[in-house]
Design a protein around this motif. Sequence first.
Motif, PDB file in Angstrom:
ATOM      1  N   GLY A 130       0.770  -1.177   0.044  1.00  0.00           N
ATOM      2  CA  GLY A 130      -0.080   0.074  -0.028  1.00  0.00           C
ATOM      3  C   GLY A 130       0.803   1.303  -0.026  1.00  0.00           C
ATOM      4  N   ASN A 131       0.174   2.314   0.197  1.00  0.00           N
ATOM      5  CA  ASN A 131       0.723   3.589   0.094  1.00  0.00           C
ATOM      6  C   ASN A 131      -0.004   4.523   0.865  1.00  0.00           C
ATOM      7  OD1 ASN A 131      -1.309   4.612  -1.299  1.00  0.00           O
ATOM      8  ND2 ASN A 131      -0.346   4.020  -3.305  1.00  0.00           N
ATOM      9  N   HIS A 132       0.287   5.934   1.038  1.00  0.00           N
ATOM     10  CA  HIS A 132      -0.278   6.742   1.552  1.00  0.00           C
ATOM     11  C   HIS A 132      -0.645   8.151   0.925  1.00  0.00           C
ATOM     12  CE1 HIS A 132       3.371   8.894   2.387  1.00  0.00           C
ATOM     13  NE2 HIS A 132       3.998   7.634   2.749  1.00  0.00           N
ATOM     14  N   HIS A 133      -0.813   7.888  -0.507  1.00  0.00           N
ATOM     15  CA  HIS A 133      -0.973   8.993  -1.387  1.00  0.00           C
ATOM     16  C   HIS A 133      -2.001   9.855  -1.138  1.00  0.00           C
ATOM     17  CE1 HIS A 133       2.414   7.465  -3.550  1.00  0.00           C
ATOM     18  NE2 HIS A 133       2.103   6.785  -4.484  1.00  0.00           N
ATOM     19  N   LEU A 134      -3.550   8.973  -1.018  1.00  0.00           N
ATOM     20  CA  LEU A 134      -4.752   9.710  -0.873  1.00  0.00           C
ATOM     21  C   LEU A 134      -4.833  10.302   0.435  1.00  0.00           C
ATOM     22  CD1 LEU A 134      -7.064   7.428  -2.801  1.00  0.00           C
ATOM     23  CD2 LEU A 134      -5.605   9.417  -3.623  1.00  0.00           C
ATOM     24  N   LEU A 135      -4.283   9.910   1.291  1.00  0.00           N
ATOM     25  CA  LEU A 135      -4.326  10.288   2.898  1.00  0.00           C
ATOM     26  C   LEU A 135      -3.502  11.403   2.777  1.00  0.00           C
ATOM     27  CD1 LEU A 135      -5.067   9.725   5.798  1.00  0.00           C
ATOM     28  CD2 LEU A 135      -2.817   8.742   5.854  1.00  0.00           C
ATOM     29  N   ASP A 136      -2.313  11.534   2.169  1.00  0.00           N
ATOM     30  CA  ASP A 136      -1.759  12.920   1.943  1.00  0.00           C
ATOM     31  C   ASP A 136      -2.279  14.065   1.480  1.00  0.00           C
ATOM     32  OD1 ASP A 136       0.418  11.472   3.005  1.00  0.00           O
ATOM     33  OD2 ASP A 136       1.507  11.430   1.275  1.00  0.00           O
TER      34      ASP A 136
ATOM     35  N   GLY B 185      -5.421  14.738   1.340  1.00  0.00           N
ATOM     36  CA  GLY B 185      -6.408  15.314   2.328  1.00  0.00           C
ATOM     37  C   GLY B 185      -7.793  15.626   1.323  1.00  0.00           C
ATOM     38  N   ASP B 186      -8.462  16.802   1.639  1.00  0.00           N
ATOM     39  CA  ASP B 186      -9.571  17.173   0.911  1.00  0.00           C
ATOM     40  C   ASP B 186      -9.640  16.948  -0.505  1.00  0.00           C
ATOM     41  OD1 ASP B 186     -10.841  17.735   3.342  1.00  0.00           O
ATOM     42  OD2 ASP B 186     -10.835  20.056   3.201  1.00  0.00           O
ATOM     43  N   GLN B 187      -8.438  17.113  -0.984  1.00  0.00           N
ATOM     44  CA  GLN B 187      -8.147  17.161  -2.396  1.00  0.00           C
ATOM     45  C   GLN B 187      -8.191  15.538  -3.095  1.00  0.00           C
ATOM     46  OE1 GLN B 187      -4.660  19.195  -3.178  1.00  0.00           O
ATOM     47  NE2 GLN B 187      -5.276  20.816  -1.749  1.00  0.00           N
ATOM     48  N   ALA B 188      -8.208  14.734  -2.280  1.00  0.00           N
ATOM     49  CA  ALA B 188      -8.404  13.274  -2.686  1.00  0.00           C
ATOM     50  C   ALA B 188      -9.521  13.138  -3.542  1.00  0.00           C
ATOM     51  CB  ALA B 188      -8.232  12.260  -1.566  1.00  0.00           C
ATOM     52  N   SER B 189     -10.828  13.581  -3.281  1.00  0.00           N
ATOM     53  CA  SER B 189     -11.845  13.442  -3.955  1.00  0.00           C
ATOM     54  C   SER B 189     -12.017  13.990  -5.239  1.00  0.00           C
ATOM     55  CB  SER B 189     -13.088  13.886  -3.020  1.00  0.00           C
ATOM     56  OG  SER B 189     -12.874  15.177  -2.879  1.00  0.00           O
ATOM     57  N   GLN B 190     -10.986  14.816  -5.580  1.00  0.00           N
ATOM     58  CA  GLN B 190     -11.037  15.484  -6.818  1.00  0.00           C
ATOM     59  C   GLN B 190     -10.428  14.814  -7.783  1.00  0.00           C
ATOM     60  OE1 GLN B 190     -12.919  18.137  -7.062  1.00  0.00           O
ATOM     61  NE2 GLN B 190     -13.548  17.929  -4.967  1.00  0.00           N
ATOM     62  N   ILE B 191      -9.583  13.764  -7.580  1.00  0.00           N
ATOM     63  CA  ILE B 191      -8.600  13.366  -8.671  1.00  0.00           C
ATOM     64  C   ILE B 191      -9.536  12.118  -9.000  1.00  0.00           C
ATOM     65  CG2 ILE B 191      -6.437  14.137  -7.516  1.00  0.00           C
ATOM     66  CD1 ILE B 191      -5.697  11.510  -6.403  1.00  0.00           C
ATOM     67  N   TRP B 192      -8.950  11.453 -10.237  1.00  0.00           N
ATOM     68  CA  TRP B 192      -9.748  10.473 -11.015  1.00  0.00           C
ATOM     69  C   TRP B 192      -9.555   9.223 -10.530  1.00  0.00           C
ATOM     70  CZ3 TRP B 192      -7.422   6.063 -13.177  1.00  0.00           C
ATOM     71  CH2 TRP B 192      -6.007   5.998 -13.147  1.00  0.00           C
ATOM     72  N   TYR B 193      -8.511   8.810  -9.539  1.00  0.00           N
ATOM     73  CA  TYR B 193      -8.306   7.486  -8.963  1.00  0.00           C
ATOM     74  C   TYR B 193      -9.441   7.330  -7.883  1.00  0.00           C
ATOM     75  CZ  TYR B 193      -3.253   8.191 -10.103  1.00  0.00           C
ATOM     76  OH  TYR B 193      -2.116   8.009 -10.437  1.00  0.00           O
TER      77      TYR B 193
ATOM     78  N   GLU C  19      -3.045 -13.972   1.378  1.00  0.00           N
ATOM     79  CA  GLU C  19      -3.955 -12.911   1.946  1.00  0.00           C
ATOM     80  C   GLU C  19      -3.420 -11.674   1.374  1.00  0.00           C
ATOM     81  OE1 GLU C  19      -4.625 -11.298   6.282  1.00  0.00           O
ATOM     82  OE2 GLU C  19      -2.527 -10.606   5.495  1.00  0.00           O
ATOM     83  N   ILE C  20      -4.257 -10.719   0.816  1.00  0.00           N
ATOM     84  CA  ILE C  20      -3.633  -9.256   0.580  1.00  0.00           C
ATOM     85  C   ILE C  20      -4.317  -8.298   1.331  1.00  0.00           C
ATOM     86  CG2 ILE C  20      -3.857  -7.571  -1.178  1.00  0.00           C
ATOM     87  CD1 ILE C  20      -4.175  -9.479  -3.334  1.00  0.00           C
ATOM     88  N   ALA C  21      -3.533  -7.709   1.955  1.00  0.00           N
ATOM     89  CA  ALA C  21      -3.932  -6.264   2.792  1.00  0.00           C
ATOM     90  C   ALA C  21      -3.320  -5.002   2.206  1.00  0.00           C
ATOM     91  CB  ALA C  21      -3.505  -6.434   4.187  1.00  0.00           C
ATOM     92  N   THR C  22      -4.344  -4.274   1.708  1.00  0.00           N
ATOM     93  CA  THR C  22      -3.876  -3.257   1.007  1.00  0.00           C
ATOM     94  C   THR C  22      -4.622  -1.719   1.498  1.00  0.00           C
ATOM     95  OG1 THR C  22      -3.555  -2.403  -1.415  1.00  0.00           O
ATOM     96  CG2 THR C  22      -5.581  -3.675  -0.974  1.00  0.00           C
ATOM     97  N   SER C  23      -4.018  -0.706   1.227  1.00  0.00           N
ATOM     98  CA  SER C  23      -4.619   0.663   1.573  1.00  0.00           C
ATOM     99  C   SER C  23      -3.840   1.661   1.185  1.00  0.00           C
ATOM    100  CB  SER C  23      -4.526   0.772   3.207  1.00  0.00           C
ATOM    101  OG  SER C  23      -5.184   1.840   3.604  1.00  0.00           O
ATOM    102  N   ASN C  24      -4.566   2.798   0.940  1.00  0.00           N
ATOM    103  CA  ASN C  24      -4.029   4.259   0.433  1.00  0.00           C
ATOM    104  C   ASN C  24      -3.816   4.951   1.636  1.00  0.00           C
ATOM    105  OD1 ASN C  24      -6.420   4.078  -1.976  1.00  0.00           O
ATOM    106  ND2 ASN C  24      -4.092   3.900  -2.432  1.00  0.00           N
ATOM    107  N   THR C  25      -3.845   4.322   3.214  1.00  0.00           N
ATOM    108  CA  THR C  25      -3.580   5.073   4.121  1.00  0.00           C
ATOM    109  C   THR C  25      -2.547   4.401   5.242  1.00  0.00           C
ATOM    110  OG1 THR C  25      -5.084   3.791   5.714  1.00  0.00           O
ATOM    111  CG2 THR C  25      -6.083   5.482   4.261  1.00  0.00           C
ATOM    112  N   PHE C  26      -1.576   3.796   4.480  1.00  0.00           N
ATOM    113  CA  PHE C  26      -0.421   3.156   5.494  1.00  0.00           C
ATOM    114  C   PHE C  26       0.713   4.225   5.275  1.00  0.00           C
ATOM    115  CE2 PHE C  26      -1.248  -1.255   3.548  1.00  0.00           C
ATOM    116  CZ  PHE C  26      -2.217  -1.649   4.600  1.00  0.00           C
ATOM    117  N   VAL C  27       0.843   4.696   6.533  1.00  0.00           N
ATOM    118  CA  VAL C  27       1.790   5.877   6.784  1.00  0.00           C
ATOM    119  C   VAL C  27       3.287   5.229   6.858  1.00  0.00           C
ATOM    120  CG1 VAL C  27       0.394   7.639   7.300  1.00  0.00           C
ATOM    121  CG2 VAL C  27       1.454   6.348   9.230  1.00  0.00           C
ATOM    122  N   GLY C  28       3.340   4.188   7.411  1.00  0.00           N
ATOM    123  CA  GLY C  28       4.713   3.409   7.649  1.00  0.00           C
ATOM    124  C   GLY C  28       4.597   1.929   7.488  1.00  0.00           C
ATOM    125  N   ALA C  29       5.452   1.276   7.299  1.00  0.00           N
ATOM    126  CA  ALA C  29       5.405  -0.239   7.270  1.00  0.00           C
ATOM    127  C   ALA C  29       6.610  -0.684   7.133  1.00  0.00           C
ATOM    128  CB  ALA C  29       4.444  -0.838   6.257  1.00  0.00           C
TER     129      ALA C  29
END
Lengths: 344, 351
Positions: free
Chosen positions: B153-159, B161-169, B231-241
């Motif tokens: 995973g990553n934390h792109h969308l978490l980063d 913030g409010d703008q996450a809803s605007q992008i096509w992903y 198992e797959i565990a995935t997220s756009n909110t993982f800040v560290g791993a």
Amino acid sequence: MIGDRTRIGIIGAGFISDYHIQGLQAAGGEIVIISSITEESALTKAKPYEIANATGDYREVLDRQDIDAVLILTPDFTHRDLAIQAAQAGKAIYLQKPMARNSTECREIIAAARQAGVPLYVSFMHRYFEEVERTQELLNENFLGRIFSVRQRNATAGAKWASWFYKKENVGGGVVMQLGVHGIDLLRFLFGDIVAVRATLAQTKHEVVLADGSVVKPDNEDLALITYRFADGMIGNHEAIYNEVAGTDRFRMEIYGEKGSAWLRTERGRLAIYAPQYLGHSGWFTPDLTSQDSGLRQHNHFLQMLSGEVPSDRSAQDGLISILVTEAIYRSADSGSWVEVEQP
Amino acid sequence: MNIPLRFAILSFAHFHANFWAQAILDSPMAEMIGIWDDDPVRGQVAAARFNTSYWEDLDALLASCDAVGITSETVKHADLVERAAHAGVHILLEKPLATNLEEADRISRVVQETGVTFMQNFPKRYDPVNDELVQLVKSGEIGEIVMVRVRHGNHHLLDLGDQASQIWYSQPQLSGGGALIDEGIHAADFLLRLLGYPQSVIAMTSNTALGLPVDDSAMVIYKYADGKLAEIATSNTFVGADESVQIFGKRGTIILSGVDMASKELAQPPFLRFFQQDEASRGWQGSSLIPEFQKPEFHHGGPNYFLECLLTGKPPIATLDESRMSLTMVLAAYRAAETGQIQYIKPFSSH
């Protein structure tokens, strides 16, 4: 929602209503009814847009059971009462900026909407200009590196279609409240929270001649020079002015970062970028921005928020915070020193 | 094929377009002909950025190049692949393949009909650290595999913030889904390479962390015909791993770290570690290999591999069927999450 179109009532048929009606209709919203101070002025506005119902009584809008949301596009001093009544009527609320005359009124509106469980949005149209959207995308890519400073100017010749703008009791202040609030929100939208302000205000004109020939004697400021300190340490400069003959198209902004500069709505065009590391070569680059449909984009976003397709944008909270910034500006102008912005 | 290959990039919707453009500029095997984008301003900014030209006319650009990289919104992949393939242009495609299997089949069909070279970019497939890992598993060093866990995973969308809803992903009609299809597809492809095709899947997704109309987090469990679980565990909110892959065999365990955005900066060598029961006295043993993902030129890998395929005739990193299989795995997981029912993944039928 009845059918697949969101049905909407509008309260207020003044200057700004054309922008919202055109944007909303282009976005596919169905405007069922519009009200104005008189039935006649409501009918005049309704006709060219083929809005079926027009009334001189806003209560007829709120009483309708077949609408999902109301747009409140009335003078600032009416926002609090109309928004609270709309909330009590169970309508989603779209409120023209500034949200209200002071933070107390803003909080009362937010509380009423929360109690009634209705969505509440505050309109900040500058967020939807294409040059702003593009700049935000580029800032997300860190194209200028760390931003050191920003200069922004909001300037108009002052409204000539109504006298209420020029009385402090109607707007809760002057040019800072009515015009400056656009810039305050835009700076926060692009660069994050403002923590402190320092401001100088002046009233340069004591008589304004309106379009109908009548003369109004303003009792509020028409010129503001403001400095902001942002949460990340960035410094911003903001001018808000009512007495400009020409030179600024609503706003202009200059952004200066460690790796380059970006100018919005300047003599270099709607958006000009100087960013050698990002662009790979030096020289100003000006993309061909052609979109003029910010109203369509704004109302698309509004309708998508209403239908739950995108999450709420927290513009109601931003509406309150922009007013808290204006209150800090007035306190700073009185004290002559830096003033911290109150927490929401 | 002539060197340098004439290359173009279609759409800068996906951020990886920036890496691909730089890879082409840096490569002696190719020259950048230009950029097309259905968003003209996005295309112009990109063209200015990479000192190349923006083409308004897609057909004219396709007629002037040998190969393209397609980095559009996922829902537009099938259309653009068809346009490029019919123009006889070879195609490097960003993942995921498509938003649904109908689009995936259109891509398969047109690639087969036209005979152009097609490669979907799965960077994990050309990372030597994964070759070593697969080799460890296949050689039986840790015995028969019982269970595999992949956290990616990553934390792109978490980063954002409010703008996450605007992008096509974040818009399912453009992206086909959120974290699971965007990031989880890497894990699905990895599992496909390691264990083959699963038989069934259960899953849950969630969008409450970011409140977007797409999933920001997902947990998926696949079961294989021989009983293995993955198992797959995935997220756009993982800040560290740290650990990304855990493979449990009957005689040992393999752990791989630092191969997703969430762990990239935090994981420490050795990135690939293994424990063997027979060698218990030696404890955890580490490989000296540094994953490609840890290297700055990581994103050059896809375009470079693709250019080599075109110039030397070596096969693409993943076959079309493999691309379709990993997408099928992800789409079946979405169906399981929506219905709350176990989903049986149909054996792959060729088209």
